[in-house]
Each structure stands twice: as C-alpha cells, then as structure tokens.
Scaffold this motif. Sequence first.
Motif, PDB file in Angstrom:
ATOM      1  N   VAL A 159       0.844  -1.180   0.000  1.00 27.27           N
ATOM      2  CA  VAL A 159       0.000   0.000   0.000  1.00 27.27           C
ATOM      3  C   VAL A 159       0.885   1.237   0.000  1.00 27.27           C
ATOM      4  N   GLU A 160       0.564   2.184  -0.872  1.00 27.68           N
ATOM      5  CA  GLU A 160       1.296   3.438  -0.933  1.00 27.68           C
ATOM      6  C   GLU A 160       0.304   4.585  -0.950  1.00 27.68           C
ATOM      7  N   ALA A 161       0.624   5.599  -0.180  1.00 28.73           N
ATOM      8  CA  ALA A 161      -0.172   6.819  -0.174  1.00 28.73           C
ATOM      9  C   ALA A 161       0.800   7.972  -0.371  1.00 28.73           C
ATOM     10  N   PRO A 162       0.897   8.481  -1.583  1.00 26.53           N
ATOM     11  CA  PRO A 162       1.899   9.515  -1.855  1.00 26.53           C
ATOM     12  C   PRO A 162       1.675  10.765  -1.006  1.00 26.53           C
ATOM     13  N   GLN A 163       2.710  11.140  -0.282  1.00 27.73           N
ATOM     14  CA  GLN A 163       2.696  12.339   0.544  1.00 27.73           C
ATOM     15  C   GLN A 163       4.022  13.051   0.347  1.00 27.73           C
ATOM     16  N   THR A 164       4.049  14.320   0.628  1.00 26.77           N
ATOM     17  CA  THR A 164       5.293  15.066   0.558  1.00 26.77           C
ATOM     18  C   THR A 164       6.108  14.746   1.806  1.00 26.77           C
ATOM     19  N   CYS A 165       7.306  14.222   1.620  1.00 31.97           N
ATOM     20  CA  CYS A 165       8.162  13.858   2.737  1.00 31.97           C
ATOM     21  C   CYS A 165       9.017  15.058   3.129  1.00 31.97           C
ATOM     22  N   ILE A 166       9.108  15.307   4.425  1.00 30.92           N
ATOM     23  CA  ILE A 166       9.957  16.407   4.897  1.00 30.92           C
ATOM     24  C   ILE A 166      11.263  15.878   5.473  1.00 30.92           C
ATOM     25  N   GLY A 167      11.548  14.609   5.266  1.00 32.90           N
ATOM     26  CA  GLY A 167      12.816  14.036   5.670  1.00 32.90           C
ATOM     27  C   GLY A 167      12.868  13.452   7.065  1.00 32.90           C
ATOM     28  N   VAL A 168      11.752  13.367   7.751  1.00 30.28           N
ATOM     29  CA  VAL A 168      11.754  12.810   9.106  1.00 30.28           C
ATOM     30  C   VAL A 168      10.934  11.522   9.182  1.00 30.28           C
ATOM     31  N   CYS A 169      10.608  10.969   8.042  1.00 29.15           N
ATOM     32  CA  CYS A 169       9.748   9.782   8.014  1.00 29.15           C
ATOM     33  C   CYS A 169      10.477   8.557   8.556  1.00 29.15           C
ATOM     34  N   ARG A 170       9.728   7.718   9.220  1.00 27.36           N
ATOM     35  CA  ARG A 170      10.192   6.400   9.653  1.00 27.36           C
ATOM     36  C   ARG A 170       9.096   5.419   9.296  1.00 27.36           C
ATOM     37  N   ASP A 171       9.463   4.332   8.682  1.00 29.61           N
ATOM     38  CA  ASP A 171       8.472   3.304   8.365  1.00 29.61           C
ATOM     39  C   ASP A 171       8.177   2.489   9.603  1.00 29.61           C
ATOM     40  N   ARG A 172       6.939   2.168   9.782  1.00 28.14           N
ATOM     41  CA  ARG A 172       6.542   1.255  10.847  1.00 28.14           C
ATOM     42  C   ARG A 172       5.417   0.390  10.315  1.00 28.14           C
ATOM     43  N   LYS A 173       5.321  -0.771  10.883  1.00 25.32           N
ATOM     44  CA  LYS A 173       4.313  -1.722  10.446  1.00 25.32           C
ATOM     45  C   LYS A 173       2.954  -1.277  10.971  1.00 25.32           C
ATOM     46  N   VAL A 174       1.976  -1.247  10.093  1.00 25.10           N
ATOM     47  CA  VAL A 174       0.606  -0.920  10.474  1.00 25.10           C
ATOM     48  C   VAL A 174      -0.317  -1.975   9.877  1.00 25.10           C
ATOM     49  N   MET A 175      -1.432  -2.158  10.512  1.00 30.13           N
ATOM     50  CA  MET A 175      -2.430  -3.093  10.022  1.00 30.13           C
ATOM     51  C   MET A 175      -3.591  -2.283   9.456  1.00 30.13           C
ATOM     52  N   LEU A 176      -3.949  -2.539   8.216  1.00 32.22           N
ATOM     53  CA  LEU A 176      -5.034  -1.844   7.552  1.00 32.22           C
ATOM     54  C   LEU A 176      -6.156  -2.820   7.255  1.00 32.22           C
ATOM     55  N   VAL A 177      -7.330  -2.286   7.125  1.00 29.34           N
ATOM     56  CA  VAL A 177      -8.480  -3.111   6.762  1.00 29.34           C
ATOM     57  C   VAL A 177      -9.180  -2.417   5.604  1.00 29.34           C
ATOM     58  N   GLY A 178      -9.717  -3.214   4.722  1.00 35.66           N
ATOM     59  CA  GLY A 178     -10.432  -2.654   3.579  1.00 35.66           C
ATOM     60  C   GLY A 178     -11.700  -1.946   4.018  1.00 35.66           C
ATOM     61  N   LEU A 179     -12.110  -0.959   3.252  1.00 28.67           N
ATOM     62  CA  LEU A 179     -13.287  -0.171   3.585  1.00 28.67           C
ATOM     63  C   LEU A 179     -14.540  -1.041   3.691  1.00 28.67           C
ATOM     64  N   GLU A 180     -14.677  -1.994   2.799  1.00 28.22           N
ATOM     65  CA  GLU A 180     -15.857  -2.868   2.831  1.00 28.22           C
ATOM     66  C   GLU A 180     -15.911  -3.680   4.130  1.00 28.22           C
ATOM     67  N   ASP A 181     -14.762  -4.219   4.545  1.00 27.47           N
ATOM     68  CA  ASP A 181     -14.712  -4.977   5.797  1.00 27.47           C
ATOM     69  C   ASP A 181     -14.984  -4.068   6.990  1.00 27.47           C
ATOM     70  N   TYR A 182     -14.417  -2.856   6.954  1.00 30.03           N
ATOM     71  CA  TYR A 182     -14.635  -1.900   8.037  1.00 30.03           C
ATOM     72  C   TYR A 182     -16.107  -1.530   8.145  1.00 30.03           C
TER      73      TYR A 182
END
Length: 105
Positions: A16-39
Amino acid sequence: MVDTIQAWQCIGCGRVEAPQTCIGVCRDRKVMLVGLEDYEQARADADALRARLAEVHAQLQRFALATPHEGRWDAAWQALQLQLRAVLLTLADVPPPGTGQERGP
C-alpha cells in the motif's frame, strides 16, 4: 465520521502506498489496515449490536423498576419470569454478526 486517505494497493503483493510530501523525518513502521468494505461491515455489525443492546436494556429495565402490588408478589414474579423468558428467546435467535443472517429490529 472516520478520516480516510486514498492510497494505492498492489493487486499482486498487496503493498500500500499513499503519496505524501516527505519532509525528511519519516520512519516506516508496520501498520495493520483493513479494507473499507470490511470496516463498514464491522461498523454495521457493531451498530446493530448496540441497537439490540439498547432494546434489551429497555426490556430488562422493566424488571428493575417493577413493584408488585401488596399480596400479588407471586403473580408478579410469575409474569416477570414469562416476560424474561421471552427476552431470552429473542437473544437466542440472534445469529452471530457478519454472517449475513442478522435480523432487523
């Protein structure tokens, strides 16, 4: 209302990618997402359960507030037992949420 973001998900690997403007302080972390239909299904199930709980609460509140007339304790007790059995039967008929077999109120 829940905030949502538009993202792109690979149909092959699921990334999953959500393009955002990075200001250079980003850190990747694991997140759990659910589809809109399931939600939306989970939210509908929760709303239905809340409505059912409110309905049962209103029915059971009658028992908490009941005061039998003098000399009518036995009849009142038996009437309350019958009504409570009816409430319990309605709860037994409720299928588990998410099965598509939910009853309407």
